[in-house]
Write a protein that holds these residues in place. Sequence first.
Motif, short mmCIF file in Angstrom:
data_model
loop_
_atom_site.label_atom_id
_atom_site.label_comp_id
_atom_site.label_asym_id
_atom_site.label_seq_id
_atom_site.Cartn_x
_atom_site.Cartn_y
_atom_site.Cartn_z
N UNK A 132 35.18 42.75 40.27
CA UNK A 132 34.74 43.35 39.01
C UNK A 132 35.91 43.69 38.09
N UNK A 133 37.11 43.87 38.64
CA UNK A 133 38.28 44.17 37.81
C UNK A 133 38.94 42.92 37.25
N UNK A 134 38.35 41.72 37.51
CA UNK A 134 38.90 40.49 36.98
C UNK A 134 39.99 39.86 37.84
N UNK A 135 40.23 40.41 39.00
CA UNK A 135 41.19 39.81 39.93
C UNK A 135 40.45 38.89 40.89
N UNK A 166 42.01 39.55 34.53
CA UNK A 166 41.56 38.70 33.43
C UNK A 166 40.85 37.43 33.81
N UNK A 167 40.46 37.27 35.07
CA UNK A 167 39.76 36.06 35.47
C UNK A 167 38.28 36.21 35.14
N UNK A 168 37.76 35.20 34.48
CA UNK A 168 36.36 35.20 34.07
C UNK A 168 35.49 34.47 35.09
N UNK A 169 35.94 33.31 35.55
CA UNK A 169 35.16 32.52 36.49
C UNK A 169 36.08 31.63 37.31
N UNK A 170 35.62 31.26 38.51
CA UNK A 170 36.36 30.35 39.39
C UNK A 170 35.40 29.25 39.83
N UNK A 171 35.91 28.03 39.84
CA UNK A 171 35.15 26.89 40.37
C UNK A 171 36.00 26.21 41.42
N UNK A 172 35.34 25.52 42.36
CA UNK A 172 36.06 24.85 43.42
C UNK A 172 35.70 23.38 43.53
N UNK A 173 36.66 22.59 43.99
CA UNK A 173 36.41 21.20 44.37
C UNK A 173 36.35 21.20 45.89
#
Length: 85
Positions: A13-16, A39-46
């Motif tokens: 929730x803190x963007x980490x 400051x991370x909004x979203x993460x995607x993976x391959x």
Amino acid sequence: VVGTGGAFAAVKVDGSVVTWGRADWGGDSRGVAEQLSSGVQTVVGTGTAFAAAKVDGSVVTWGEARFGGDSSRLAAQLSWHVHAP
């Protein structure tokens, strides 16, 4: 929480971001830890790498270099104005 074939990444929730699992498939994010600390909004993976879109429009990648984990050649293009889905 998102995964690769052998690792997971979770945006807090803190963007980490916290990662775990097979180190070479993105479970070890120490090389980009400072960039993933806020400051991370979203993460995607391959299958073996991750990409994180940040609120400032930049993108951070880690994991298996051959499959997207090393975006250093594209650093200038990924440093700003990238929009998360």
